[in-house]
Design an enzyme around this catalytic site. Structure first.
Site, mmCIF file in Angstrom:
data_model
loop_
_atom_site.group_PDB
_atom_site.id
_atom_site.type_symbol
_atom_site.label_atom_id
_atom_site.label_comp_id
_atom_site.label_asym_id
_atom_site.label_seq_id
_atom_site.Cartn_x
_atom_site.Cartn_y
_atom_site.Cartn_z
ATOM 1 N N THR A 136 8.713 -0.366 6.869
ATOM 2 C CA THR A 136 9.771 0.101 7.580
ATOM 3 C C THR A 136 10.993 0.458 7.863
ATOM 4 O O THR A 136 12.014 1.047 7.270
ATOM 5 C CB THR A 136 8.440 0.081 9.269
ATOM 6 O OG1 THR A 136 7.537 0.610 9.141
ATOM 7 C CG2 THR A 136 9.908 0.930 10.339
ATOM 8 N N THR A 192 1.773 -6.281 8.382
ATOM 9 C CA THR A 192 1.535 -4.646 7.859
ATOM 10 C C THR A 192 2.501 -3.779 8.983
ATOM 11 O O THR A 192 2.038 -2.995 8.628
ATOM 12 C CB THR A 192 0.539 -4.199 7.761
ATOM 13 O OG1 THR A 192 -0.318 -5.148 8.572
ATOM 14 C CG2 THR A 192 -0.936 -5.066 6.679
ATOM 15 N N LEU A 238 11.468 -6.847 15.558
ATOM 16 C CA LEU A 238 12.688 -7.086 14.555
ATOM 17 C C LEU A 238 12.850 -7.406 13.566
ATOM 18 O O LEU A 238 11.435 -8.168 13.136
ATOM 19 C CB LEU A 238 13.686 -7.416 14.961
ATOM 20 C CG LEU A 238 14.382 -7.499 16.775
ATOM 21 C CD1 LEU A 238 15.060 -7.899 17.313
ATOM 22 C CD2 LEU A 238 15.024 -5.966 16.557
ATOM 23 N N ASP A 281 5.986 -6.768 12.851
ATOM 24 C CA ASP A 281 5.489 -6.443 14.114
ATOM 25 C C ASP A 281 3.956 -6.233 14.417
ATOM 26 O O ASP A 281 3.968 -6.082 15.294
ATOM 27 C CB ASP A 281 5.402 -4.595 13.204
ATOM 28 C CG ASP A 281 7.290 -4.251 13.697
ATOM 29 O OD1 ASP A 281 8.716 -5.233 13.919
ATOM 30 O OD2 ASP A 281 8.021 -2.876 13.096
ATOM 31 N N HIS A 317 42.912 -15.981 13.792
ATOM 32 C CA HIS A 317 43.444 -15.299 14.433
ATOM 33 C C HIS A 317 44.591 -14.803 13.320
ATOM 34 O O HIS A 317 45.290 -14.442 13.574
ATOM 35 C CB HIS A 317 44.477 -15.843 15.494
ATOM 36 C CG HIS A 317 45.735 -14.738 16.133
ATOM 37 N ND1 HIS A 317 44.666 -14.417 17.466
ATOM 38 C CD2 HIS A 317 47.037 -14.477 16.240
ATOM 39 C CE1 HIS A 317 45.779 -13.483 18.168
ATOM 40 N NE2 HIS A 317 47.360 -13.409 17.803
ATOM 41 N N GLY A 324 0.826 -1.557 -0.052
ATOM 42 C CA GLY A 324 -0.005 0.246 0.087
ATOM 43 C C GLY A 324 0.276 1.078 0.032
ATOM 44 O O GLY A 324 0.063 2.067 -0.503
#
Lengths: 571, 461
Positions: free
Chosen positions: A119, A224, A410, A403, A539, A113
């Site tokens: 985000t 969404t 996350l 979310d 190392h 949309g």
């Protein structure tokens, strides 16, 4: 771990590689090869879970034929549905799910949309990383002491605000087009418009002012996402009182900015703003800054990220009213005591950034059409991301990730949840272990973590009756960190001494965000300390911080004999 | 400032002052046996550790400690570790502040067994900390600290009068309960420099106190030429003692060191003052002072050379100041202050003279407001009254130039026509920041100044 994958026992310890499961699962090999070039994480994730988590099994082998037939053609349309899978929302979660769905041979559509990338890509992790890259370099250049110690001489470092803002914006555009292209290349249909669930397995979408289209799908994933949460009483004008959405555009660098909330978002922005010359005041409702971090890490982080910088803070206070600057008056912030609710202070600052968390973006999804009630906006789901309706029953063929379900806000968690859902709808039961999902805060130095914090682990231990131990190593003892003159930082391991299980790992130090994955992979795969401590690290590298961490853990001798590692458990 | 005073050499008792650091451990332990006041030592956290840095004190002075409780976080060469108390008691005195470094085995705090002994322990810690930063001193005689209520962290002081807050602008009743609006960094700096924000006027947006206000307050009046700093040969000084800086002197020291980061150069000029002296004689009765005349002349010259009135704040740009504010260095008890004649180019000489008298009176009474001593854009330092004929000034950080003015003296001068005559001449020497002010700028400025002084009719308009 090799005790579970019986076929892999012939391969010695370092059986993290793709090879180890190839002989076990020949059918999956070509698919993985085909897609690994496009998307590394899909390769890594599915490869590992196939081979090593006994929870993930090929309960249905029927679809494997279809995969090879259809992988390039976005699946064959089923008889009765327009699509096998429709994903509402093209953020990182939706994108991850879509790619995996195509890999699994599903005919997939994604409804967006706003803009592809959601985000994370447009108003979150991605542009903020661009700003933080700048702040990291500024910090280095400005630290005379640091430069001198390296024998470098740099004349005064400066920056061009618009140039920095453009860098963030360009990065977002680039990642956005990468995402769009990757989906197009695989044949995912990108449908533009706002998606609404109109009934079981039915979605309508369309732009405002255009007729709606109705499409059907066997399964639907809601992805969404979320929007910045602004507590009431706070007036956001986008110029002087802003959210992360505005701040990422970096339209101004105020002399003094108050940041409401000291979580990830607030901390990262404090890093950016102070590097660019602003002074920062944190406003935190809880008694401690950086709630949510392991307390010990939080304490150290405060010592490094807050105290020496141009930052002060008010804790245990709510900002009840924030008025934007106008008519020559500054931004005013009214603070009350979080406990007594008594007015406490009034601040006058140049700008305020509201970083009080994020609220799910689930309005207008049409959930009422299928009798689903959101909880504080979140879509209720079970551990398999299946949506639960108002009566507590599962809604068939409807999933919610990211979310919008609020389990773990996350981007990569959303993606992992999406992949988990695709695994399920393609006939393989899968439960995501959220305790194996790492999180990172990209301050300088970075903070990262996976699993439980020490208090959480101790609480769990008390409840379940096991012992908890803690091991710590310092970046000061690491050659590479010292070579970089960045010895500040610690790594902390919380584990069970009785069986060597890793309960949590927390890192604060140079490149912590990149270092955490050895630990998160170990948790995801159920690798025990007594096994991983034999893994070899190059190392000198920063990864030796973790090497030393695992080696310093004291696992009881009884655990050292071959005890089967337990399966990852969903949380 | 405490950080500066609390250096790494912290032998715990006065008896140890002359012993090398490495030997301090055994002796102080012996002492510990008979004392009820115990010392908390810098522990050896690793085999390679020779000294440790105090990251943070988890307890404050006066807090009760139980055995095994974490008191302090110490940073070694390898890691940060919590240090626990081996005894029960009260944390009486912290001897090494946060951020300070101490060798392994040296005392970093004192632990009193009972609450009553806290004061005794504090006194002890003060006597040792006052000597602490001069281990090498041959005969360090203790400065008797009589006031027991001075917090241990504060620097021991010679006399009460010298502890007066910086700039001494502390109006006893200045805006007492009023809310202070200061930026986060300003607050931090104020704490660090021990400057009281309540006595300061802010120059930031909406009158907010910003970092440069705090720095200016800390530097107030003490930034002028170091030769101008009067050697405090006051009667109460004991020879052979080591006297820690007062807050103001500490700020001077800090500013002087900071000035080293500015690339300065000097240009001198000899100016004939006969006309100026004549003018002075004429209008002296109207209350005009020589300082005001010099300030006025300088301001008029600056008006023609704005670059000499500019400064370089960030290393990247010129800051052209909108007004010409002449700061004039004045020696006050134990330090210096620079009252500022604002808009000296615009204000007439009589008003300027009245203003100057008022400022000097206020300075003596320690009542200068911050804007009256920290808004200078160009500094004048005049040692002419002491007969000094030439000297060299250090540039106060944050400004572009300072002019050192010597005495005007009768001099035999040969003129171009071959005649020899006597003229009053004074030498001025300008120190400037070469990032913004170049040699030609100063030369032109000095030429203008000389013209104004040699033909001073414009000074009175």
């Amino acid at each position: 771990m090799h005790s579970i994958c019986s076929q892999a026992t012939a391969v010695p310890r370092s059986n993290f590689a793709f090879d180890s499961h190839a002989p076990a699962l020949p059918t999956s090999k070509p698919i993985n090869l085909r897609f690994c070039g496009l998307r590394k994480e899909a390769f890594g994730f599915s490869g590992l879970t196939h081979s090593c988590s006994s929870r993930v099994r090929f309960t249905s082998r029927g679809h494997s034929k279809r995969i090879s037939a259809s992988a390039e053609n976005n699946g064959t349309p089923p008889k009765s549905f327009d699509y096998d899978l429709i994903i509402i929302g093209a953020g990182v979660g939706g994108h991850g799910a879509a790619l995996h769905a195509v890999e699994k041979g599903l005919k997939t559509a994604i409804i967006e949309g706003d803009v592809v990338g959601g985000t994370c890509v447009n108003r979150g992790c991605v542009p903020s990383k661009a700003l933080l890259a700048v702040s990291g370099k500024m910090r280095e250049l400005q630290s005379e002491h640091h430069m001198k110690a390296l024998g470098l001489q740099v004349s005064a470092a400066g920056y061009d605000r618009q140039g920095v803002a453009d860098h963030a914006n360009n990065l977002a555009s680039k990642i956005r087009s990468n995402l769009t292209n990757s989906m197009k290349a695989l044949g995912v249909d990108i449908l533009t418009g706002f998606g609404t669930v109109v009934g079981p397995q039915k979605v309508k979408y369309g732009k405002v002012g255009f007729p709606d289209n109705i499409v059907t799908a066997k399964d639907i994933i809601i992805a969404t996402g979320s929007v910045p949460f602004v507590p009431k009483g706070i007036e956001v004008d986008g110029k002087t009182v802003i959210t992360s959405d505005h701040a990422l555009k970096l339209e101004s660098v105020p002399d003094w900015i108050a940041i409401v909330g000291s979580g990830y978002i607030g901390l990262e922005f404090s890093d950016v703003y102070t590097a660019l010359g602003s002074e920062v005041t944190f406003i935190e409702a809880l008694d401690q800054l950086m709630p949510g971090f392991d307390p010990e890490i939080g304490k150290l982080a405060q010592r490094v990220l807050i105290n020496p910088r141009k930052i002060d803070y008010h804790t245990g206070v709510f900002a009840t009213k924030i008025t934007p600057a106008k008519d020559g008056k500054p931004v005013t912030i009214e603070l009350i005591d979080a406990k007594t609710k008594e007015p406490k202070d009034t601040l006058e600052v140049d700008a305020a950034l509201i970083a009080t968390g994020r609220a799910p973006f689930t309005n207008g999804l049409g959930l009422e059409n299928i009798n689903v009630e959101t909880q504080r906006g979140f879509v209720p789901v079970d551990e398999r991301m299946r949506v639960i309706d108002a009566n507590g029953n599962l809604v068939p063929h409807l999933y919610c990730i990211g979310d919008a379900n609020g389990k773990m806000m996350l981007a990569h968690a959303a993606s992992a949840q999406g992949i988990s859902v695709v695994e399920q709808v393609t006939g393989r039961d899968h439960v995501l272990n959220h305790l194996s999902i790492p999180a990172a805060c990209f301050t300088h130095p970075e903070i990262s973590m996976v699993g439980l914090t020490e208090p959480q682990a101790r609480e769990k231990a008390e409840k379940e009756g096991f012992e908890v131990s803690v091991a710590k190593t310092s970046f000061k003892a690491n050659t590479k960190a010292l070579a970089e003159n960045e010895g500040e930082g610690i790594a902390k391991l919380i584990y069970r001494p009785d069986n060597g299980e890793i309960l949590g790992v927390h890192i604060f130090g140079l490149h912590a965000a990149d270092l955490i994955h050895e630990a998160s992979n170990a948790i995801a795969l159920g690798t025990r300390i007594q096994d991983i401590k034999f893994a070899v690290h190059a190392h000198p590298t920063l990864s030796e911080v973790l090497d030393e961490l695992f080696k310093s853990a004291k696992v009881k001798a009884t655990a050292l004999s071959h005890v089967p590692v337990s399966e990852p458990v969903a949380v | 400032m405490a950080n500066v005073l609390q250096t790494s050499f912290l032998p715990s008792t006065s008896s140890l002052r002359r012993t090398p650091i490495s030997g301090s451990k055994g002796k102080s332990q012996a002492l510990q046996v008979k004392a009820k006041i115990r010392e908390i030592f810098m522990p050896a956290l690793s085999s390679t550790m020779t000294e440790g840095k105090i990251v943070s004190w988890m307890k404050s002075e006066g807090d009760k400690l139980s055995k095994g409780e974490s008191v302090v976080v110490v940073e070694s060469d390898k890691a940060d570790m919590d240090v626990e108390s081996f005894h029960e008691g009260f944390l009486a005195a912290i001897m090494v502040e946060e951020g300070g470094v101490a060798p392994v085995g040296s005392a970093i705090a004192l632990l009193a067994e009972t609450e009553d002994e806290i004061a005794e322990a504090k006194a002890k810690s003060q006597s040792s900390s006052s000597s602490s930063h001069k281990v090498v001193e041959e005969q360090p005689k203790q400065i008797e600290e009589t006031a027991p209520d001075v917090p241990a962290a504060a620097a021991p002081t010679v006399s009460a009068s010298k502890t007066v807050a910086l700039g001494s602008a502390a109006h006893p009743a200045s805006e007492g309960g009023k809310r202070i609006v200061a930026s986060p960094y300003a607050k931090k700096l104020a704490k660090e420099l021990k400057v009281d924000l309540g006595t300061m006027a802010g120059t930031g947006p909406n009158g907010r106190i910003v970092a440069k206000d705090v720095e200016a307050a800390a530097a107030a009046g003490i930034v002028a030429a170091s030769p101008a700093k009067p050697a405090p040969v006051a009667p109460g000084i004991e020879l052979g003692t080591v006297v820690p800086f007062t807050t103001m002197q500490g700020a001077v020291s800090r500013n002087m060191v900071e000035s080293l980061s500015v690339p300065t150069f000097r240009v001198g000029y000899t100016i004939t003052t006969n006309a100026l002296d004549a003018l002075y004689k004429k209008i002296k009765s109207k209350g005009v002072t020589m300082t005001a005349l010099l300030a006025k002349a300088t301001a008029l010259a600056l008006a023609q050379h704005p670059v000499v009135n500019s400064c370089c704040r960030d290393g990247n740009s010129f800051t052209y100041n909108s007004s010409i504010n002449i700061a004039v260095a004045v020696a006050i008890d134990g330090g210096l202050i620079t009252p500022v004649l604002q808009d000296a180019d615009k204000v007439d000489i009589y008003t300027l003279s009245r203003k100057w008298k008022e400022l000097v009176e206020k300075a003596r009474a320690k009542q200068l407001q911050p804007h009256e001593y920290n808004t200078g854009t160009f500094t004048l330092s005049n040692l002419g009254m002491f007969g000094v004929d030439r000297f060299d000034a250090i540039l106060p950080p944050g400004t572009g130039a300072i002019m050192a003015v010597g005495a005007s003296q009768p001099t035999v001068v040969a003129s171009k026509d071959g005649s020899i005559g006597m003229k009053n001449q004074m030498q001025v020497n300008v120190t400037a920041d070469h990032r913004v002010i170049y040699g030609a700028d100063l030369a032109a400025f000095l030429q203008t100044l000389a013209k104004i002084v040699e033909d001073p009719k414009d000074l009175t308009f």
